[in-house]
Design an enzyme around this catalytic site. Structure first.
Site, PDB file in Angstrom:
ATOM      1  N   GLU A 146     -52.270   8.188  95.295  1.00  0.00           N
ATOM      2  CA  GLU A 146     -53.482   8.811  94.763  1.00  0.00           C
ATOM      3  C   GLU A 146     -54.460   9.151  95.902  1.00  0.00           C
ATOM      4  O   GLU A 146     -55.069  10.223  95.904  1.00  0.00           O
ATOM      5  CB  GLU A 146     -54.144   7.890  93.730  1.00  0.00           C
ATOM      6  N   TRP A 188     -55.345  32.610  85.904  1.00  0.00           N
ATOM      7  CA  TRP A 188     -54.646  31.876  86.971  1.00  0.00           C
ATOM      8  C   TRP A 188     -53.256  32.499  87.013  1.00  0.00           C
ATOM      9  O   TRP A 188     -52.466  32.342  86.089  1.00  0.00           O
ATOM     10  CB  TRP A 188     -54.589  30.392  86.630  1.00  0.00           C
ATOM     11  N   GLU A 230     -55.830  17.631  98.002  1.00  0.00           N
ATOM     12  CA  GLU A 230     -56.235  18.668  97.042  1.00  0.00           C
ATOM     13  C   GLU A 230     -57.659  19.146  97.267  1.00  0.00           C
ATOM     14  O   GLU A 230     -57.931  20.332  97.084  1.00  0.00           O
ATOM     15  CB  GLU A 230     -55.978  18.272  95.585  1.00  0.00           C
ATOM     16  N   ASN A 277     -53.719  32.881  77.492  1.00  0.00           N
ATOM     17  CA  ASN A 277     -53.485  31.711  78.338  1.00  0.00           C
ATOM     18  C   ASN A 277     -52.082  31.206  78.011  1.00  0.00           C
ATOM     19  O   ASN A 277     -51.794  30.911  76.856  1.00  0.00           O
ATOM     20  CB  ASN A 277     -54.540  30.634  78.031  1.00  0.00           C
ATOM     21  N   GLY A 278     -51.209  31.134  79.018  1.00  0.00           N
ATOM     22  CA  GLY A 278     -49.844  30.661  78.781  1.00  0.00           C
ATOM     23  C   GLY A 278     -48.839  31.546  79.500  1.00  0.00           C
ATOM     24  O   GLY A 278     -49.222  32.347  80.368  1.00  0.00           O
ATOM     25  N   ARG A 323     -61.216  25.202  85.144  1.00  0.00           N
ATOM     26  CA  ARG A 323     -59.809  25.188  84.754  1.00  0.00           C
ATOM     27  C   ARG A 323     -58.914  25.827  85.804  1.00  0.00           C
ATOM     28  O   ARG A 323     -57.697  25.674  85.766  1.00  0.00           O
ATOM     29  CB  ARG A 323     -59.630  25.924  83.412  1.00  0.00           C
ATOM     30  N   HIS A 378     -37.947   4.806 108.968  1.00  0.00           N
ATOM     31  CA  HIS A 378     -36.649   5.436 108.704  1.00  0.00           C
ATOM     32  C   HIS A 378     -36.722   6.953 108.862  1.00  0.00           C
ATOM     33  O   HIS A 378     -35.905   7.677 108.309  1.00  0.00           O
ATOM     34  CB  HIS A 378     -36.148   5.045 107.306  1.00  0.00           C
ATOM     35  N   LYS A 426     -55.663  12.958  96.582  1.00  0.00           N
ATOM     36  CA  LYS A 426     -57.079  13.311  96.511  1.00  0.00           C
ATOM     37  C   LYS A 426     -57.502  14.027  97.785  1.00  0.00           C
ATOM     38  O   LYS A 426     -58.164  15.054  97.750  1.00  0.00           O
ATOM     39  CB  LYS A 426     -57.892  12.020  96.335  1.00  0.00           C
ATOM     40  N   CYS A 462     -56.268  29.242  83.273  1.00  0.00           N
ATOM     41  CA  CYS A 462     -56.781  30.352  82.460  1.00  0.00           C
ATOM     42  C   CYS A 462     -57.833  29.822  81.485  1.00  0.00           C
ATOM     43  O   CYS A 462     -57.708  28.721  80.962  1.00  0.00           O
ATOM     44  CB  CYS A 462     -55.704  31.073  81.660  1.00  0.00           C
ATOM     45  N   LYS A 480     -57.434  22.830  86.366  1.00  0.00           N
ATOM     46  CA  LYS A 480     -57.753  21.508  85.822  1.00  0.00           C
ATOM     47  C   LYS A 480     -56.726  21.074  84.784  1.00  0.00           C
ATOM     48  O   LYS A 480     -56.283  19.938  84.770  1.00  0.00           O
ATOM     49  CB  LYS A 480     -59.148  21.559  85.182  1.00  0.00           C
TER      50      LYS A 480
HETATM   51  O1  M6R Z   1     -54.758  16.413  82.300  1.00  0.00           O
HETATM   52  P1  M6R Z   1     -53.693  15.583  82.944  1.00  0.00           P
HETATM   53  O2  M6R Z   1     -54.133  14.195  83.249  1.00  0.00           O
HETATM   54  O3  M6R Z   1     -52.409  15.578  82.156  1.00  0.00           O
HETATM   55  O4  M6R Z   1     -53.384  16.298  84.318  1.00  0.00           O
HETATM   56  C1  M6R Z   1     -52.356  15.839  85.145  1.00  0.00           C
HETATM   57  C2  M6R Z   1     -52.461  16.426  86.528  1.00  0.00           C
HETATM   58  O5  M6R Z   1     -52.383  17.825  86.479  1.00  0.00           O
HETATM   59  C3  M6R Z   1     -53.750  16.003  87.231  1.00  0.00           C
HETATM   60  O6  M6R Z   1     -53.892  14.630  87.314  1.00  0.00           O
HETATM   61  C4  M6R Z   1     -53.789  16.610  88.657  1.00  0.00           C
HETATM   62  O7  M6R Z   1     -52.828  16.001  89.459  1.00  0.00           O
HETATM   63  C5  M6R Z   1     -55.184  16.472  89.257  1.00  0.00           C
HETATM   64  N1  M6R Z   1     -55.578  17.696  89.892  1.00  0.00           N
HETATM   65  C6  M6R Z   1     -55.275  15.439  90.292  1.00  0.00           C
HETATM   66  O8  M6R Z   1     -56.573  15.312  90.784  1.00  0.00           O
END
Ligand code: M6R
Length: 580
Positions: free
Chosen positions: A457, A75, A464, A99-100, A27, A480, A461, A2, A575
């Site tokens: 990671e 969102w 996503e 937002n929330g 965001r 396993h 990546k 949001c 974000k």
């Molecule tokens: O702002 P933050 O680092 O706390 O965010 C944590 C995760 O939401 C963030 O790393 C998320 O996994 C990303 N989309 C990964 O690319």
């Protein structure tokens, strides 16, 4: 998650609000809306999907003459992403954006005798403020928010007032200050083209904005607030000629590694000494947690410190055993991730020391932890984190290096920016690999110890940004169960940088190869018998992951591009995850 932007001043706010919403797109959102107000009426326009649809609607509708307005990207949490559920919501004399999440919306709804038009918790909050409104805006807001549980940042307009009101708890909101116009925004990037002066609104404070003045009240009394000068330029948030923010942000990595590490290399006393703790908890979400996994591996292996690395959404609710000498490290780019904030507060309540590894200096996590290390990434706009993650990993390298009582840091770090640059320059290779895998439905990443953390990671990546299903596995664990999914042509990335377990991982890679896997080796040494490979320079283990992950980031980027994905704003993602 949001985005809120609001304006009061001397101009019609329409263009400012639409531009602000576009800046906040990163965001994450699925619908958007805008409300403009004058003495006679309030006009609300909403639409589902991209902001360009809202913009078309706004440009085709007769918009009232106005000098005050609020706008929102939503969102979806309570209720589907429909036009009806999009914000702003108006009940009686109150129009709000939020937002929330209001956790007790159901109970409040039952108490208020109102016909609701949407499925949202936000409309309930608007109704509650309206319920208490008797001409005193501040009193209505304070009475309403004392009843709300959950998190909120509200921008509020009252039918009888020419002022803009704001209040927050849990979700971020700042107040921008300018000459004869003032703003509210979820973050500074939305207003930086207009002003770099802002006020941080703390929990329990209510802001009242007119064109001339910003006043902040706490417990019914006006309080004085510091005006902060933002140290980001408008340029820092532009794409600077790159096709996508993700690519631009990856390409910034060499320069940022140098800038972030420089002060610590010059003065190692700036690096906190973790040796004095008997136990460390690293708590974070998503990529930040995967950076923490590298930290755990390094601190345990190199400095023999006991480390727990835990996802914040679990840590905040589970029984955690605290040693009397525990340090809790919170890792976060935004510093506003709801679960990480809750974990931080839990650790503080338990009397643990807290250290933040954080990017946004004015964020809640930066402000509430005992100590902070700032990663100096600048604004990270692409939803998928790249540069912030790399810098978090670099900081863990520093912490482990100091904890291992080593002191040749300058030599180790000196080569990093140049090596990362060389790696990033190898884009043809990543495109070639992407071409080999972009049509596949399942991809696997395997490795052991720090290499496994790198796999986590790399896999995140890829999934996503490209929507390709992918899994990271400890190389020895595959047989396993999961090895049953390996078929002829299944892409498997084998990450091997750790000499101690090199041969073991190679054996696991042989196992998948003999079942038909299309193997891509990412290593700091040639592995005989494999053609598809990325070979990175070999450096100290403290910093080796910094040379591997950028390749995986670029491969994910190229795969997403080949699949025509919305790289900077992947579907369903936000974000900054400000709700739990
Ligand atoms: O702002 P933050 O680092 O706390 O965010 C944590 C995760 O939401 C963030 O790393 C998320 O996994 C990303 N989309 C990964 O690319």
């Amino acid at each position: 998650m949001c985005g809120i932007v609001g304006y009061v001043g001397k101009h019609n706010p329409k263009d400012f609000l639409l531009e602000g919403l576009k800046t906040l797109e990163y965001r994450g959102y699925d619908s958007a809306g805008i409300a403009l107000k004058n003495n006679e009426e309030t006009q609300i326009i909403k639409s589902v999907g991209k902001i360009k649809f809202l913009e078309e609607k706004v440009n085709n509708s007769l918009l009232i003459d106005s000098k005050i307005g609020i706008a929102h990207t939503r969102w979806a949490t309570h209720g589907a992403p429909t036009e009806n559920n999009a914000h702003p919501h108006c009940v009686g004399k109150v129009t709000i954006v939020h937002n929330g999440i209001i956790e007790n919306a159901r109970e409040i709804k039952d108490k208020l005798k109102v016909n609701f038009n949407s499925d949202t918790d936000t409309e309930v909050a608007a109704a509650l403020i309206d319920y208490y409104y008797d001409g005193d805006e501040i009193s209505a807001i304070s009475k309403a928010v004392t009843e709300l549980t959950g998190s909120y940042a509200f921008g509020i307009l009252f039918e009888d007032s020419d002022k803009l009101y704001a209040v927050r708890k849990g979700s971020p909101l700042i107040i921008g200050i300018n000459d004869k116009e003032n703003y509210i925004a979820s973050d500074i990037t939305a207003i930086i083209n207009y002003t770099n002066k802002y006020i941080l609104l703390e929990e329990g404070e209510i802001a009242v904005l007119s064109a001339e003045l910003v006043k902040v009240f706490k417990d019914g009394k006006e309080i004085k607030k510091d005006v902060i000068i933002a140290d980001i330029s408008a340029e820092a948030k532009s794409k600077q000629g790159f096709d996508h923010y993700m690519l631009k942000e990856i390409m910034e990595e060499p320069m940022l590694i140098e800038n972030t590490l420089k002060p610590f290399v010059e003065d190692m006393s700036l690096i906190p000494d973790l040796k004095k703790y008997s136990e460390i908890h690293i708590v974070a979400c998503g990529s930040a947690m995967y950076a923490g996994m590298i930290g755990k591996a390094l601190l345990e292996e190199k400095a023999s410190i006991r480390v727990i690395c835990e996802v914040a959404s679990e840590y905040r609710y589970k029984k955690v055993l605290y040693d009397k000498n525990t340090l809790v490290i919170l890792v976060s780019q935004s510093g506003e991730t709801a679960d990480t904030i809750a974990a931080m507060r839990k650790a503080k309540e338990e009397g643990a020391d807290t250290l933040a590894i954080v990017n946004v200096k004015t964020s809640t996590i930066a402000r509430e932890t005992d100590k902070q290390i700032f990663i100096e990434a600048g604004p990270e706009i692409a939803v998928a984190t790249t540069k912030a993650y790399i810098l978090q990993v670099a900081i863990f390298g520093l912490l482990a290096y100091k904890a291992a009582s080593l002191n040749n840091l300058a030599d180790e770090v000196k080569k990093l920016p140049r090596y990362v640059k060389e790696i990033l320059d190898n884009r043809d290779l990543y495109l070639k690999i992407a071409n080999e895998i972009y049509k596949d439905n399942d991809v696997f990443f395997i490795g052991r110890k720090t290499d496994y953390a790198i796999c986590m990671e790399g896999s995140l990546k890829l999934k996503e940004v490209s929507y390709v299903h992918s899994e990271a596995y400890q190389a020895g664990e595959l047989k396993h169960g999961t090895i049953s999914l390996i078929e002829d042509g299944t892409p498997v990335f084998g990450i091997i940088t750790d000499d101690d377990i090199r041969d073991k991982t190679i054996s696991n890679i042989e196992e998948v190869k003999s079942r038909g896997a299309k193997v891509i080796i990412v290593s700091n040494k040639k592995v005989p018998g494999y053609d598809m490979e990325v070979i990175v320079p070999k450096i100290s283990e403290f910093f080796q992951p910094i040379l591997v992950v950028p390749c995986l980031q670029l491969i994910a980027y190229e795969v997403a591009k080949l699949r025509g994905c919305d790289i900077d704003k992947p579907k369903n993602l936000a974000k900054s995850v400000t709700v739990e």
